[in-house]
Design an enzyme around this catalytic site. Structure first.
Site, mmCIF file in Angstrom:
data_model
loop_
_atom_site.group_PDB
_atom_site.id
_atom_site.type_symbol
_atom_site.label_atom_id
_atom_site.label_comp_id
_atom_site.label_asym_id
_atom_site.label_seq_id
_atom_site.Cartn_x
_atom_site.Cartn_y
_atom_site.Cartn_z
ATOM 1 N N THR A 156 0.875 -1.179 0.000
ATOM 2 C CA THR A 156 0.000 0.000 0.000
ATOM 3 C C THR A 156 0.911 1.228 0.000
ATOM 4 O OG1 THR A 156 -0.259 -0.243 2.396
ATOM 5 C CG2 THR A 156 -2.007 -1.123 1.004
ATOM 6 N N THR A 193 -2.858 -2.255 7.796
ATOM 7 C CA THR A 193 -2.600 -3.676 7.867
ATOM 8 C C THR A 193 -1.143 -4.060 7.738
ATOM 9 O OG1 THR A 193 -4.733 -4.074 6.934
ATOM 10 C CG2 THR A 193 -3.169 -5.853 6.730
ATOM 11 N N GLU A 280 6.523 4.233 8.693
ATOM 12 C CA GLU A 280 6.219 5.594 8.218
ATOM 13 C C GLU A 280 7.164 6.599 8.860
ATOM 14 O OE1 GLU A 280 1.513 5.026 7.308
ATOM 15 O OE2 GLU A 280 2.144 5.593 9.315
ATOM 16 N N ASN A 404 0.724 10.800 8.014
ATOM 17 C CA ASN A 404 -0.565 10.448 8.610
ATOM 18 C C ASN A 404 -1.534 11.603 8.701
ATOM 19 O OD1 ASN A 404 -0.623 7.569 9.330
ATOM 20 N ND2 ASN A 404 1.348 8.131 10.216
ATOM 21 N N SER A 409 -6.503 10.856 -0.305
ATOM 22 C CA SER A 409 -6.740 11.344 -1.666
ATOM 23 C C SER A 409 -6.657 10.179 -2.640
ATOM 24 C CB SER A 409 -5.713 12.412 -2.023
ATOM 25 O OG SER A 409 -4.410 11.888 -1.851
#
Lengths: 409, 409
Positions: A156, A193, A280, A404, A409
């Site tokens: 993702t 996930t 992240e 985050n 979008s």
């Protein structure tokens, strides 16, 4: 930029006999993106899985649990990105079942022989028609040497695919272990996930598989944390195809069985650590090791308190040896009768805290030298017993907030 | 910029008969900064306190607990900023005791009649000589109308002082409640503390005071969270001087007693909420209300899971109605038998989730309208019972990372 995470090389990912993988672009959420993958398993494969403890678990997690329990023999898995099919109520369950039914029809199987997985946006309806329409292309693409493509197909907001492979000798036969994973937090746009898939062609007694997948998860995926947000869709699946020709493993006490388990654990752990390395905004990979606990459970409490503290994580980002924050986190971890005067703290080789106070020989520049590294081990001694536990995490940077706080979008 | 937090006006802070406060610049860590405050209490005052649950609690917390337990009658409190005297081992305890002994000598009291408080850097030795040298000037400065100055004197990285005052009638007498607080996270340079002090001149039976301070804390300071990092030094102290002339309150069942308790709770809650409004990097003030729980404890689990989730907090910062993150947090809060199909979610007046799925009439623009506000109420129904709990928190912004990743200086 992931922290010391090499990009997988397709040629180094050994196929697993009995597993073929197909990937396609189904346009689940965005066009021109590999977002639908199928795993096709030969008859006789054994499959076991562990799933999120989140009570708000996604529809595909509920259906996967049901289908594993049905005991019909799992023959395929289907994974879409772009939509998590979580927070979708009864319609979500119907859509997960419809996906399984459609794939079963294509393959001449029962729906209960399919495990579905979804990752992506929460609380939006799964575009099941687009997924079903994509299945033939995914099946047509299926081949044994497609692991690298699948690693890409389940991404993702991961910045790079994650895949590892090992071979070991078991009873004179070469046995392969190959796996892929995805995840980088609970991710924009709330992609929620961690997914992990490990397959081996080893013959392993089916009765051993569920406890094995639990043990592997406890030593790998259950030991990593980025932001402490347990997702609705986390899944880790182990497949054994039994095609390597080794004598079936019925216990773990032989040296060969131990070697196989070590390879399985290594691949699982590398896949789990890869998620943290690609966390992240991560700029550092942190190992938190707690020693001297009375129980492993209390070691985990302390390890997660450190690994989840925003203050500890921002200090790592800043390379600031602001180590009182680590002590404070140990203090509020929930170990009721902790004696602070026995706490010991090392940062790699630097001895920072002794008997709960600053080590007289500790120098700030030594702490800072370690804090500037991209890989750091925090070692806390609780001085209460002999139990230990280790957790892996990353730091907390401006990019975490940027990623985050970005509007979906 | 704090969120909707007015600067206290000195003229609106009513003195409390029997309490004088003195503030000075002792140069604890930096020069030209009000960093040492003393509270002088008339004989007969009653004092009760609640302290951090952090097992790594600071030396002054340990000494304050001892001195309250000694029962000699607390007559003064001393508060320094710039150094938390935490993670300082036996030397830290000796320094906290030395501070009390020095103030006791100045005032002709016993050391056990003094409560010490420290806030600031962890794991550095308390500069006790500078504190002791500053005591005479702090005492000389003591006066009844010094609450606004004290609110400034206990600040660390707070961006503004926090003080509230109320008067109510009790048995025909005017009774005053005035308090101050400090805290904005576990703060650069790891200033680690929420401090709250509330005084009233009401006559309250001393036997009621400890349960009262606990009840006030549970409705105020124990219901706010910025980053989930419980500090080593948190303290909340309630003083009753018994000088208002009212008939002593011996139970809470009368209307007057209820009015007094309501005033005490209001001041405590405003002081606690002020800390959140001034939270590090805060741009929004969030009320998290959980209804329909079986127990208050499980409501708190859900409320804190939401309030501590970095993903939820960054979504608030972004004004992004990324509400699956809230559902996910409820799901991992630790309520084992939670039934997701009964979950209900409101964002202010907007009904987002019904029966665990997206409300068919929910529109993203409605969610976004609320998310753009500076004050937002998240209301989750668990559908299990009648218990409720409320927690206050703030969002998670780039400035939080900037503030906490700044190297201590």
């Amino acid at each position: 930029m992931p922290v010391n995470l090499p990009v997988p090389v397709a040629a180094n990912l050994f196929p697993v006999a009995g597993v073929r993988i197909g990937v396609t672009e189904a346009g689940v959420r965005k066009a021109n993106r590999k977002d639908l993958s199928v795993f096709l398993l030969d008859e006789g494969a054994t499959v076991a899985g562990v799933f999120t403890q989140n009570r708000f678990c996604a529809a595909p997690v509920q259906v996967s649990r049901e289908h594993l329990a049905a005991g019909q023999g799992i023959r395929a898995m289907v994974i879409n990105t772009g939509n998590a099919n979580a927070g979708t109520g009864a319609a979500g369950l119907a859509n997960a079942r419809a996906t399984c039914a459609a794939l079963a029809k294509e393959l001449g199987l029962k729906a209960e022989q399919i495990l579905p997985f979804s990752t992506g946006v929460i609380m939006e309806e799964l575009p099941v028609q687009r997924i079903v329409a994509g299945l033939p292309a995914a099946i047509a693409n299926a081949k044994a040497d497609n692991w690298a493509v699948a690693a890409e197909g389940i991404m993702t907001t991961d910045t790079q695919p994650k895949a590892y492979s090992r071979q070991v000798q078991v009873g004179g036969k070469t046995v392969t272990v190959t796996g892929i994973s995805k995840g980088a937090g609970m991710i924009r746009p709330n992609m929620a996930t961690m997914l992990g898939y490990v397959a081996t062609d080893a013959a392993i007694a089916p009765a051993l598989l569920q406890s094995l997948v639990k043990e592997l998860a406890d030593g790998s995926f259950n030991r990593v944390t980025i932001d402490g947000d347990t997702s609705t869709n986390d899944s880790f699946v182990l497949v054994a195809t039994h095609q390597a020709g080794n004598a079936q493993i019925t216990a773990w006490d032989s040296a060969d069985a131990q070697a196989l388990k070590a390879a399985l654990l290594e691949v699982s752990r590398l896949l789990a650590q890869a998620i943290v390395r690609d966390g992240e905004g991560a700029t550092k990979f942190i190992t938190v090791q707690i020693d001297g606990g009375k129980t492993e459970a209390e070691c985990r409490l302390a390890a997660y308190a450190i690994a989840h503290s925003p203050l500890v994580k921002t200090a790592f980002f800043a390379s600031d040896p602001n180590l009182g924050r680590i002590l404070a986190a140990v203090g509020y971890a929930g170990i009721d009768d902790l004696d602070q005067s026995k706490i010991d703290l090392h940062l790699d080789d630097v001895h920072v805290v002794v008997d709960g106070g600053r080590n007289p020989s500790y120098k700030e520049e030594d702490g800072q030298r370690v804090m500037k590294q991209s890989e750091i081990t925090v070692r806390v001694g609780l001085g209460r017993g002999t139990a230990s536990q280790t957790v892996w995490t990353c730091d907390f940077s401006h990019d975490y907030v940027t990623i985050n706080a970005d509007y979906r979008s």
